[in-house]
Write a protein that holds these residues in place. Structure first.
Motif, short mmCIF file in Angstrom:
data_model
loop_
_atom_site.label_atom_id
_atom_site.label_comp_id
_atom_site.label_asym_id
_atom_site.label_seq_id
_atom_site.Cartn_x
_atom_site.Cartn_y
_atom_site.Cartn_z
N GLY A 1 36.00 34.07 44.31
CA GLY A 1 37.29 34.76 44.17
C GLY A 1 37.89 34.69 42.78
O GLY A 1 38.46 35.66 42.29
N TRP A 2 37.74 33.54 42.11
CA TRP A 2 38.36 33.41 40.80
C TRP A 2 37.71 34.35 39.79
O TRP A 2 38.38 34.99 38.97
CB TRP A 2 38.30 31.95 40.32
CG TRP A 2 39.07 31.76 39.05
CD1 TRP A 2 38.59 31.42 37.84
CD2 TRP A 2 40.49 31.94 38.87
NE1 TRP A 2 39.59 31.38 36.90
CE2 TRP A 2 40.77 31.69 37.52
CE3 TRP A 2 41.53 32.30 39.74
CZ2 TRP A 2 42.07 31.78 37.00
CZ3 TRP A 2 42.82 32.39 39.23
CH2 TRP A 2 43.07 32.13 37.87
N ARG A 3 36.37 34.45 39.87
CA ARG A 3 35.66 35.33 38.94
C ARG A 3 36.12 36.79 39.16
O ARG A 3 36.39 37.51 38.20
CB ARG A 3 34.14 35.22 39.19
CG ARG A 3 33.28 35.64 38.02
CD ARG A 3 31.86 35.16 38.21
NE ARG A 3 31.23 35.74 39.39
CZ ARG A 3 30.49 36.84 39.38
NH1 ARG A 3 30.29 37.49 38.26
NH2 ARG A 3 29.93 37.30 40.49
N CYS A 4 36.22 37.19 40.44
CA CYS A 4 36.66 38.56 40.74
C CYS A 4 38.11 38.76 40.30
O CYS A 4 38.46 39.80 39.73
CB CYS A 4 36.55 38.85 42.24
SG CYS A 4 34.89 38.68 42.89
N ALA A 5 38.96 37.74 40.55
CA ALA A 5 40.38 37.86 40.19
C ALA A 5 40.53 38.00 38.68
O ALA A 5 41.40 38.72 38.20
CB ALA A 5 41.16 36.64 40.69
N ARG A 6 39.67 37.33 37.93
CA ARG A 6 39.76 37.44 36.46
C ARG A 6 39.47 38.87 36.00
O ARG A 6 40.07 39.37 35.06
CB ARG A 6 38.78 36.46 35.81
CG ARG A 6 39.35 35.05 35.75
CD ARG A 6 38.33 34.10 35.19
NE ARG A 6 37.98 34.46 33.83
CZ ARG A 6 38.38 33.81 32.75
NH1 ARG A 6 39.15 32.75 32.89
NH2 ARG A 6 38.04 34.19 31.55
N ILE B 1 36.05 46.43 42.10
CA ILE B 1 35.02 46.81 43.09
C ILE B 1 33.75 47.26 42.36
O ILE B 1 32.63 46.93 42.77
CB ILE B 1 35.57 47.90 44.05
CG1 ILE B 1 36.70 47.31 44.89
CG2 ILE B 1 34.46 48.46 44.94
CD1 ILE B 1 37.43 48.31 45.77
N ILE B 2 33.92 47.99 41.27
CA ILE B 2 32.73 48.44 40.51
C ILE B 2 31.93 47.22 40.01
O ILE B 2 30.72 47.18 40.11
CB ILE B 2 33.15 49.35 39.33
CG1 ILE B 2 33.63 50.69 39.88
CG2 ILE B 2 31.99 49.56 38.34
CD1 ILE B 2 34.25 51.62 38.85
N ASP B 3 32.64 46.21 39.51
CA ASP B 3 31.94 45.04 38.95
C ASP B 3 31.38 44.10 40.01
O ASP B 3 30.34 43.50 39.81
CB ASP B 3 32.89 44.24 38.05
CG ASP B 3 33.00 44.85 36.66
OD1 ASP B 3 32.41 45.93 36.45
OD2 ASP B 3 33.68 44.26 35.80
N HIS B 4 32.10 43.92 41.12
CA HIS B 4 31.71 42.86 42.06
C HIS B 4 31.43 43.35 43.48
O HIS B 4 30.96 42.56 44.31
CB HIS B 4 32.81 41.80 42.14
CG HIS B 4 33.19 41.23 40.81
ND1 HIS B 4 32.42 40.30 40.15
CD2 HIS B 4 34.26 41.47 40.01
CE1 HIS B 4 33.01 39.98 39.00
NE2 HIS B 4 34.12 40.69 38.88
N GLY B 5 31.78 44.60 43.80
CA GLY B 5 31.68 45.07 45.19
C GLY B 5 30.25 45.42 45.60
O GLY B 5 29.36 45.55 44.76
N THR B 6 30.06 45.56 46.92
CA THR B 6 28.74 45.99 47.44
C THR B 6 28.65 47.50 47.29
O THR B 6 29.67 48.18 47.09
CB THR B 6 28.63 45.65 48.94
OG1 THR B 6 29.69 46.36 49.63
CG2 THR B 6 28.76 44.16 49.20
N GLU B 7 27.45 48.02 47.46
CA GLU B 7 27.25 49.47 47.38
C GLU B 7 28.12 50.17 48.43
O GLU B 7 28.76 51.19 48.16
CB GLU B 7 25.76 49.77 47.60
CG GLU B 7 25.26 51.07 47.02
CD GLU B 7 25.80 51.41 45.64
OE1 GLU B 7 25.73 50.57 44.72
OE2 GLU B 7 26.31 52.55 45.49
#
Ligand SMILES: Cc1cc2nc3c(=O)[nH]c(=O)nc-3n(C[C@H](O)[C@H](O)[C@H](O)COP(=O)(O)OP(=O)(O)OC[C@H]3O[C@@H](n4cnc5c(N)ncnc54)[C@H](O)[C@@H]3O)c2cc1C
Length: 416
Positions: A243-248, A111-117
């Motif tokens: 999704g794949w980038r976040c899953a990685r 969430i820190i890397d890809h989530g919204t504020e």
């Protein structure tokens, strides 16, 4: 043999600050009992506490996630701080994240890397305080090692996504408030490109969690079924198709979390006595005088030193503020196979007692349970075969494994 790096003045200052903080927050008698090695006194102190209380206290302190930004409950700190915290928690018989290991170790960093504020505000602090437990909804009956082939579908309907499909192996899904869900949003794209990553409220209508009974007798993991489950659009993490980038990110953090665990000796509050793990093993072998048994034990001892030196090398890098290299993957493979061999040896050495014990023989029960549980070590968190493939490609520079379906639209791939 216990390898330890000498603290720099900065490290020593942080360590003593953390120990002082522990003394302040731990129940009366805890640190004294540990210092005196008084198990009875420790049990009395331990009784005043439960894991949720501890998770709330450490979660509010910043020490639970020193690498997370301060505004989301961390310390905006360095890897060496994490290392010191882990060491001292081990010394004080305390876990870092308790039952929310997947939340703190995997969901939070994603969430820190890809989530919204808004997602960061909503979810991160409650992960750290253990108020909301998380699970990882990745693996499916036909998608484990080849994770990019997941078939659970999410279809957009107005402001919501409608999810249908099945996951399996979902650790602690029966207790989780939220799940990290990897689902297929575009079957016309190749498998890696048509995935999206969602935050799923596990109490949503249409989510059915069925615990799986393991051969150890416990139910650590579950099957999870989705029937027309609705997820609000704001729960998408990253972009559609991202999704794949976040899953990685989640998987990378899974490896680091597991590698960290091999350093920690404690996963429960006050759980494991701080005994030398080697002595614990030796105490379980009745025929220590037998020359063949001695030879095998000597081999295990040598291997345990190799393991410790490898872990130490990774710790040294963390203390210098560097990211460990291949040590995590190497130790995961080595540890898993070592643990399995050691548990087989212990069962053999104890003979019939390991398979048919008298009612109150807790030691025999534990020997059997450890042997059965160790079978999962070479599967969980990535199988040994897959990790060996990764080492071959990334460390030894061998050619990549051939992927015949990499550029084929997902809907055209033949699946079971
Ligand atoms: C205790 C436990 C807890 C788990 N918890 C979770 C969880 O919370 N959430 C979650 O999503 N998943 C979880 N998993 C699932 C785990 O990640 C998968 O089991 C693992 O990735 C393997 O996938 P699979 O079981 O489908 O086996 P498969 O991928 O079907 O593999 C079967 C065998 O084939 C081998 N193999 C497959 N592909 C290759 C290849 N390319 N080269 C060489 N050999 C190959 C594998 O190594 C294995 O031996 C858990 C698993 C265990 C055991």
């Amino acid at each position: 043999m216990k390898l330890r790096l000498e603290d720099s003045p900065e490290h020593a200052e942080f360590r003593s600050e953390f120990i002082e903080w522990l003394k302040k927050v731990l129940p009366q008698g805890w640190t004294e009992a540990l210092a005196e090695g008084d198990e009875e006194k420790f049990v009395a102190a331990r009784k005043q506490w439960d894991v949720l209380t501890w998770m709330r206290i450490i979660g509010e302190s910043g020490y639970a996630a020193p690498l997370w930004p301060k505004e989301y409950g961390g310390l905006s700190g360095y890897t060496w701080m994490q290392q010191i915290i882990r060491e001292e928690l081990g010394n004080h018989r305390l876990p870092l994240a308790g039952i929310n290991l997947l939340g703190v170790g995997l969901a939070g960093p994603t969430i820190i890397d890809h989530g919204t504020e808004a997602q960061k505000e909503r979810y991160l602090k409650k992960i750290l305080t253990g108020e909301e437990i998380w699970c990882q909804l990745f693996s499916e009956p036909t998608s484990g090692s080849d994770l990019a082939s997941v078939g659970t579908k999410a279809i957009k309907d107005g402001d919501e996504w409608v999810v249908n499909g099945q996951k399996v192996w979902t650790t602690i899904a029966q207790f989780a408030k939220f799940g990290m869900l990897l689902a297929r949003t575009d079957p016309d794209k190749p498998k890696h490109d048509g995935l999206s990553y969602f935050i799923l409220d596990m109490k949503s209508p249409g989510v059915e969690v069925r615990p799986l009974k393991q051969m150890t007798g416990s139910s650590e993991f579950n099957e999870v079924f989705f029937t027309d489950v609705r997820i609000p659009a704001e729960n998408l993490v990253g972009d559609v198709g991202d999704g794949w980038r976040c899953a990685r990110t989640t998987l990378m953090n899974e490896r680091t979390t597991l590698a960290g665990l091999s350093i920690d000796e404690t996963t429960f509050v006050g759980g494991s006595a701080k005994k030398d793990p080697w002595q614990v093993f030796v105490d379980l072998i009745p025929n220590k005088k037998d020359s063949l048994a001695r030879q095998q034990m000597a081999q295990f001892y040598i291997e345990s030193m190799v393991k410790e030196i490898t872990a130490f090398r990774a710790n040294v890098k963390r203390m210098k503020g560097e990211t460990p290299g291949p040590e995590g993957g190497v130790n995961k493979v080595f540890n898993a196979e070592y643990n399995q061999r050691k548990s087989i040896f212990t069962v053999d050495a104890n003979g019939l007692r390991s398979v048919a014990w008298t009612k109150n023989d807790k030691t025999a029960e534990a020997i059997s349970s450890r042997f059965l549980r160790a079978r999962a070590n070479t599967i969980e968190g990535g199988t040994s075969e897959i990790l060996r493939n990764q080492m071959a490609e990334r460390i030894l520079g061998l050619p990549r494994e051939i992927e015949v379906d990499k550029d084929v639209p997902f809907k055209d791939i033949k699946r079971q």
